[in-house]
Write a protein that holds these residues in place. Structure first.
Motif, mmCIF file in Angstrom:
data_model
loop_
_atom_site.group_PDB
_atom_site.id
_atom_site.type_symbol
_atom_site.label_atom_id
_atom_site.label_comp_id
_atom_site.label_asym_id
_atom_site.label_seq_id
_atom_site.Cartn_x
_atom_site.Cartn_y
_atom_site.Cartn_z
ATOM 1 N N LYS A 73 9.903 -17.018 -8.345
ATOM 2 C CA LYS A 73 9.449 -17.209 -6.962
ATOM 3 C C LYS A 73 10.235 -16.268 -6.065
ATOM 4 C CE LYS A 73 8.313 -22.034 -7.660
ATOM 5 N NZ LYS A 73 8.571 -23.410 -7.254
ATOM 6 N N VAL A 74 9.545 -15.578 -5.175
ATOM 7 C CA VAL A 74 10.214 -14.618 -4.301
ATOM 8 C C VAL A 74 10.273 -15.087 -2.846
ATOM 9 C CG1 VAL A 74 9.709 -12.647 -5.762
ATOM 10 C CG2 VAL A 74 8.098 -13.288 -3.979
ATOM 11 N N GLU A 75 9.770 -16.297 -2.580
ATOM 12 C CA GLU A 75 9.873 -16.822 -1.222
ATOM 13 C C GLU A 75 11.336 -17.072 -0.890
ATOM 14 O OE1 GLU A 75 7.874 -18.724 -3.446
ATOM 15 O OE2 GLU A 75 6.055 -17.626 -2.922
ATOM 16 N N GLY A 76 11.774 -16.612 0.265
ATOM 17 C CA GLY A 76 13.151 -16.815 0.685
ATOM 18 C C GLY A 76 14.143 -15.831 0.077
ATOM 19 N N CYS A 77 13.657 -14.878 -0.688
ATOM 20 C CA CYS A 77 14.537 -13.867 -1.269
ATOM 21 C C CYS A 77 14.723 -12.715 -0.291
ATOM 22 C CB CYS A 77 13.938 -13.311 -2.562
ATOM 23 S SG CYS A 77 13.788 -14.518 -3.885
ATOM 24 N N HIS A 102 16.569 1.825 -7.460
ATOM 25 C CA HIS A 102 17.139 0.520 -7.772
ATOM 26 C C HIS A 102 17.134 -0.373 -6.539
ATOM 27 C CE1 HIS A 102 19.626 2.141 -11.390
ATOM 28 N NE2 HIS A 102 18.333 2.187 -11.589
ATOM 29 N N VAL A 103 16.659 -1.597 -6.715
ATOM 30 C CA VAL A 103 16.578 -2.571 -5.630
ATOM 31 C C VAL A 103 17.296 -3.831 -6.084
ATOM 32 C CG1 VAL A 103 15.036 -3.942 -4.189
ATOM 33 C CG2 VAL A 103 14.374 -1.629 -4.850
ATOM 34 N N LEU A 104 18.169 -4.347 -5.233
ATOM 35 C CA LEU A 104 18.861 -5.608 -5.508
ATOM 36 C C LEU A 104 18.136 -6.713 -4.762
ATOM 37 C CD1 LEU A 104 21.270 -7.138 -6.735
ATOM 38 C CD2 LEU A 104 22.522 -6.626 -4.634
ATOM 39 N N VAL A 105 17.635 -7.698 -5.512
ATOM 40 C CA VAL A 105 16.921 -8.832 -4.927
ATOM 41 C C VAL A 105 17.806 -10.058 -5.086
ATOM 42 C CG1 VAL A 105 14.847 -10.252 -4.994
ATOM 43 C CG2 VAL A 105 14.696 -7.812 -5.494
ATOM 44 N N ARG A 106 18.082 -10.712 -3.966
ATOM 45 C CA ARG A 106 18.923 -11.914 -3.972
ATOM 46 C C ARG A 106 18.064 -13.132 -3.652
ATOM 47 N NH1 ARG A 106 24.407 -10.624 -3.734
ATOM 48 N NH2 ARG A 106 24.797 -8.427 -3.292
ATOM 49 N N CYS A 107 18.127 -14.114 -4.560
ATOM 50 C CA CYS A 107 17.399 -15.366 -4.390
ATOM 51 C C CYS A 107 18.369 -16.520 -4.628
ATOM 52 C CB CYS A 107 16.253 -15.457 -5.393
ATOM 53 S SG CYS A 107 15.042 -14.142 -5.253
ATOM 54 N N ARG A 108 17.903 -17.713 -4.371
ATOM 55 C CA ARG A 108 18.747 -18.895 -4.638
ATOM 56 C C ARG A 108 19.032 -19.034 -6.129
ATOM 57 N NH1 ARG A 108 15.672 -23.380 -1.016
ATOM 58 N NH2 ARG A 108 15.818 -22.235 0.935
ATOM 59 N N GLU A 109 18.039 -18.678 -6.940
ATOM 60 C CA GLU A 109 18.167 -18.823 -8.392
ATOM 61 C C GLU A 109 19.090 -17.785 -8.997
ATOM 62 O OE1 GLU A 109 15.046 -18.371 -6.942
ATOM 63 O OE2 GLU A 109 14.693 -20.505 -6.708
ATOM 64 N N GLY A 110 19.315 -16.670 -8.306
ATOM 65 C CA GLY A 110 20.167 -15.618 -8.843
ATOM 66 C C GLY A 110 19.851 -14.277 -8.211
#
Length: 87
Positions: free
Chosen positions: A46-50, A61-69
């Motif tokens: 899920k990418v909502e809230g990331c 390179h893209v760094l994606v930060r989410c609650r899950e990791g």
């Protein structure tokens, strides 16, 4: 007087070039971020809230930060690497 006009025209042309390159770089960054989100969605995340930030423009390179990791995504080769996943 001709020298002053040449300087003004030269500075104007240089400014237009700088603004054009800046605009294009923002478009490339937005495209890389969109590709990173799409790669995570294909993986089933899920990418909502990331949030995402481009960490290497030349390598895509893209760094994606989410609650899950956090994920480091190579948008050129489509590789998703894990970084501190689950922490």
């Amino acid at each position: 007087m001709k020298s002053l006009v040449r300087w003004i025209v030269g500075i104007f042309i240089l400014s237009i070039g700088v603004l054009g390159v800046s605009y294009l770089q923002k478009r490339f960054d937005a495209s890389d971020i969109r590709k990173a989100y799409e790669a995570l969605e294909k993986k089933g995340e899920k990418v909502e809230g990331c949030s995402a930030e481009v960490v290497s423009r030349s390598r895509g390179h893209v760094l994606v930060r989410c609650r899950e990791g956090d994920w480091l995504i190579d948008t050129v080769q489509g590789v998703i690497g894990e970084e501190n996943h689950g922490n």
